[in-house]
Scaffold this motif. Structure first.
Motif, PDB file in Angstrom:
ATOM      1  N   ALA A 277     -10.310   6.740   6.418  1.00  0.00           N
ATOM      2  CA  ALA A 277     -10.656   5.612   7.288  1.00  0.00           C
ATOM      3  C   ALA A 277      -9.687   4.481   6.997  1.00  0.00           C
ATOM      4  N   PRO A 278      -9.410   3.636   8.010  1.00  0.00           N
ATOM      5  CA  PRO A 278      -8.524   2.494   7.791  1.00  0.00           C
ATOM      6  C   PRO A 278      -8.971   1.690   6.565  1.00  0.00           C
ATOM      7  N   GLY A 279      -8.009   1.227   5.816  1.00  0.00           N
ATOM      8  CA  GLY A 279      -8.330   0.502   4.583  1.00  0.00           C
ATOM      9  C   GLY A 279      -8.005   1.320   3.350  1.00  0.00           C
ATOM     10  N   ASN A 280      -7.824   2.625   3.554  1.00  0.00           N
ATOM     11  CA  ASN A 280      -7.679   3.510   2.392  1.00  0.00           C
ATOM     12  C   ASN A 280      -6.422   4.351   2.383  1.00  0.00           C
ATOM     13  N   TYR A 281      -5.549   4.183   3.376  1.00  0.00           N
ATOM     14  CA  TYR A 281      -4.398   5.066   3.467  1.00  0.00           C
ATOM     15  C   TYR A 281      -3.291   4.647   2.503  1.00  0.00           C
ATOM     16  N   VAL A 282      -2.831   5.607   1.728  1.00  0.00           N
ATOM     17  CA  VAL A 282      -1.729   5.373   0.794  1.00  0.00           C
ATOM     18  C   VAL A 282      -0.559   6.225   1.261  1.00  0.00           C
ATOM     19  N   ASP A 283       0.481   5.564   1.778  1.00  0.00           N
ATOM     20  CA  ASP A 283       1.663   6.281   2.256  1.00  0.00           C
ATOM     21  C   ASP A 283       2.706   6.318   1.146  1.00  0.00           C
ATOM     22  N   ILE A 284       3.149   7.519   0.806  1.00  0.00           N
ATOM     23  CA  ILE A 284       4.271   7.651  -0.127  1.00  0.00           C
ATOM     24  C   ILE A 284       5.501   7.985   0.703  1.00  0.00           C
ATOM     25  N   LEU A 285       6.528   7.168   0.558  1.00  0.00           N
ATOM     26  CA  LEU A 285       7.791   7.426   1.252  1.00  0.00           C
ATOM     27  C   LEU A 285       8.824   7.932   0.252  1.00  0.00           C
ATOM     28  N   CYS A 286       9.472   9.043   0.597  1.00  0.00           N
ATOM     29  CA  CYS A 286      10.579   9.515  -0.247  1.00  0.00           C
ATOM     30  C   CYS A 286      11.813   8.734   0.140  1.00  0.00           C
ATOM     31  N   THR A 287      12.311   7.928  -0.777  1.00  0.00           N
ATOM     32  CA  THR A 287      13.489   7.105  -0.493  1.00  0.00           C
ATOM     33  C   THR A 287      14.486   7.271  -1.638  1.00  0.00           C
ATOM     34  N   PRO A 288      15.003   8.501  -1.811  1.00  0.00           N
ATOM     35  CA  PRO A 288      15.861   8.750  -2.982  1.00  0.00           C
ATOM     36  C   PRO A 288      17.097   7.860  -3.024  1.00  0.00           C
ATOM     37  N   ASP A 289      17.558   7.393  -1.855  1.00  0.00           N
ATOM     38  CA  ASP A 289      18.792   6.603  -1.847  1.00  0.00           C
ATOM     39  C   ASP A 289      18.571   5.107  -2.045  1.00  0.00           C
ATOM     40  N   ALA A 290      17.303   4.687  -2.052  1.00  0.00           N
ATOM     41  CA  ALA A 290      17.040   3.245  -2.219  1.00  0.00           C
ATOM     42  C   ALA A 290      17.305   2.822  -3.663  1.00  0.00           C
ATOM     43  N   LEU A 291      17.595   1.549  -3.836  1.00  0.00           N
ATOM     44  CA  LEU A 291      17.688   0.999  -5.196  1.00  0.00           C
ATOM     45  C   LEU A 291      16.286   0.927  -5.782  1.00  0.00           C
ATOM     46  N   ARG A 292      16.198   0.835  -7.091  1.00  0.00           N
ATOM     47  CA  ARG A 292      14.889   0.625  -7.707  1.00  0.00           C
ATOM     48  C   ARG A 292      14.421  -0.796  -7.428  1.00  0.00           C
ATOM     49  N   GLY A 293      13.124  -0.947  -7.194  1.00  0.00           N
ATOM     50  CA  GLY A 293      12.581  -2.289  -6.975  1.00  0.00           C
ATOM     51  C   GLY A 293      12.675  -3.117  -8.251  1.00  0.00           C
ATOM     52  N   LEU A 294      12.702  -4.429  -8.059  1.00  0.00           N
ATOM     53  CA  LEU A 294      12.707  -5.348  -9.201  1.00  0.00           C
ATOM     54  C   LEU A 294      11.536  -6.306  -9.030  1.00  0.00           C
ATOM     55  N   GLY A 295      10.695  -6.419 -10.052  1.00  0.00           N
ATOM     56  CA  GLY A 295       9.539  -7.309  -9.978  1.00  0.00           C
ATOM     57  C   GLY A 295       9.976  -8.766  -9.850  1.00  0.00           C
ATOM     58  N   GLY A 296       9.174  -9.572  -9.197  1.00  0.00           N
ATOM     59  CA  GLY A 296       9.471 -10.996  -9.036  1.00  0.00           C
ATOM     60  C   GLY A 296       8.736 -11.511  -7.809  1.00  0.00           C
ATOM     61  N   GLY A 297       9.036 -12.729  -7.401  1.00  0.00           N
ATOM     62  CA  GLY A 297       8.370 -13.309  -6.235  1.00  0.00           C
ATOM     63  C   GLY A 297       8.532 -12.407  -5.015  1.00  0.00           C
ATOM     64  N   GLY A 298       7.486 -12.270  -4.228  1.00  0.00           N
ATOM     65  CA  GLY A 298       7.555 -11.451  -3.022  1.00  0.00           C
ATOM     66  C   GLY A 298       7.484  -9.963  -3.285  1.00  0.00           C
ATOM     67  N   THR A 299       6.993  -9.573  -4.457  1.00  0.00           N
ATOM     68  CA  THR A 299       6.775  -8.134  -4.706  1.00  0.00           C
ATOM     69  C   THR A 299       5.344  -7.918  -5.204  1.00  0.00           C
ATOM     70  N   VAL A 300       4.901  -6.672  -5.041  1.00  0.00           N
ATOM     71  CA  VAL A 300       3.543  -6.325  -5.465  1.00  0.00           C
ATOM     72  C   VAL A 300       3.531  -6.043  -6.960  1.00  0.00           C
ATOM     73  N   HIS A 301       2.538  -6.576  -7.627  1.00  0.00           N
ATOM     74  CA  HIS A 301       2.380  -6.377  -9.069  1.00  0.00           C
ATOM     75  C   HIS A 301       1.615  -5.088  -9.350  1.00  0.00           C
ATOM     76  N   HIS A 302       0.542  -4.852  -8.617  1.00  0.00           N
ATOM     77  CA  HIS A 302      -0.212  -3.596  -8.791  1.00  0.00           C
ATOM     78  C   HIS A 302      -1.124  -3.355  -7.599  1.00  0.00           C
ATOM     79  N   ILE A 303      -1.595  -2.134  -7.500  1.00  0.00           N
ATOM     80  CA  ILE A 303      -2.623  -1.786  -6.514  1.00  0.00           C
ATOM     81  C   ILE A 303      -3.849  -1.288  -7.268  1.00  0.00           C
ATOM     82  N   ALA A 304      -5.018  -1.723  -6.812  1.00  0.00           N
ATOM     83  CA  ALA A 304      -6.266  -1.275  -7.430  1.00  0.00           C
ATOM     84  C   ALA A 304      -7.023  -0.355  -6.479  1.00  0.00           C
ATOM     85  N   PHE A 305      -7.547   0.711  -7.039  1.00  0.00           N
ATOM     86  CA  PHE A 305      -8.402   1.647  -6.300  1.00  0.00           C
ATOM     87  C   PHE A 305      -9.845   1.376  -6.683  1.00  0.00           C
TER      88      PHE A 305
END
Ligand code: ZN
Length: 317
Positions: free
Chosen positions: A195-223
């Motif tokens: 149901a909407p509210g619960n979908y977790v999409d995993i995208l395979c993005t092997p060519d992307a750079l690794r994310g860097l924590g900081g302003g405008g990024t997610v710190h964590h997700i809670a289930f």
């Protein structure tokens, strides 16, 4: 056996200026501020919670706003987009609204069947989307500046970028009660409850750079788990599978455990109980600065450390 994990509880991100953050989420997006408190691990920083009227799991977006924080970077090993759910006939309303408030958005694109999506960012560059759909049975928020028929219903989905999806998928499906419910191209959609509210999409993005924590990024997700007993079962299951969950931490409005998933994203498992009305009248959620008992004696110091912020109900229409 019943699921231990029922879906998404909240998403927590890092922001810059507190007032700007508050204006964007309550004023432009029309979420309710359901709690104004501090980071329990660093009480000189605010912790803002936004959500539906009660702050139900599946609607709660939270922020640690640090004035002047260095910006992070979206990328692999990070939750890059949080998607909110709105009715399919609200596309024009939202395009107009975002334009009025000078929020740039990308034109609507189709994702899965009947899923038109627009992408935009909050003032700190956090990735957000609105998905226009008729699947969501939750009522529109009646609180805030937006007519209920166009209002956000809560989360729809989140998007996590990974080198490969398999290991995170294994964790979600084998230990966290999710199943694969859709896939298209490099996108794999999982849900504990379909149901909407619960979908977790995993995208395979092997060519992307690794994310860097900081302003405008997610710190964590809670289930979300319904209660403490289920949380302990989930913790035991994770430990047995070789994860390293923290002890249970009291977050006042829920109890939490944290662990790192194989792709690098910080996961939390939080109880749906007791919720945000535990220390505030439900009519007045988010109006006063609430502190947990351990910090109440330091209230003076804390109030000096955090800059005052104001809800601006009349500034946004
Ligand atoms: Zn959290």
């Amino acid at each position: 056996m019943d699921n231990l994990i029922t879906g998404i509880h909240h998403v927590t991100a890092l922001a810059g200026a507190p007032q700007e953050n508050l204006d964007f989420y309550t004023g432009i997006l029309g979420l309710r501020m359901v709690k104004k408190t501090v980071n329990f691990d660093a009480p000189d920083v605010y912790h803002f919670y936004y959500g539906d009227e009660q702050g139900n799991p599946g609607s709660i977006m939270t922020f640690f706003p640090y004035e002047g924080i260095q910006k992070g970077r979206h990328g692999k090993g990070m939750l890059n987009i949080t998607t909110f759910s709105v009715p399919s006939n609200s596309l024009l309303f939202w395009e107009e609204r975002l334009k009025n408030y000078n929020v740039n958005y990308k034109p609507a694109q189709d994702r899965f069947d009947n899923e038109a999506v627009i992408y935009f960012e909050d003032p700190d560059g956090l990735g957000l989307e609105l998905v226009f759909n008729d699947k969501d049975e939750r009522p529109g928020f009646t609180y805030g500046p937006i007519p209920a028929q166009h209002a956000i219903r809560g989360f729809y989905s989140v998007e996590i970028w990974q080198e490969g999806y398999e290991r995170t998928a294994g964790l979600l499906t084998e230990i966290m009660d999710h199943r694969l419910i859709a896939e298209k191209g490099n996108r794999f959609r999982f849900a504990a409850t379909d149901a909407p509210g619960n979908y977790v999409d995993i995208l395979c993005t092997p060519d992307a750079l690794r994310g860097l924590g900081g302003g405008g990024t997610v710190h964590h997700i809670a289930f979300s788990v319904p209660n403490k007993d289920k949380q302990l079962f989930a913790r035991e299951k994770l430990s047995r599978a070789g994860y390293n969950p923290t002890p249970v931490l009291d977050r006042q409005y829920f109890e939490s455990i944290y662990f790192r998933e194989p792709g690098g994203v910080l996961f939390e498992i939080a109880t749906a109980e007791p919720g945000f009305a535990i220390d505030e009248d439900p009519e007045h959620l988010g109006e006063a600065l609430k502190l947990p008992p351990q910090y109440e004696s330091k209230r003076d110091l804390i109030e000096k450390a955090v800059k005052p912020v104001q809800l601006n109900p009349t500034k946004f229409k």
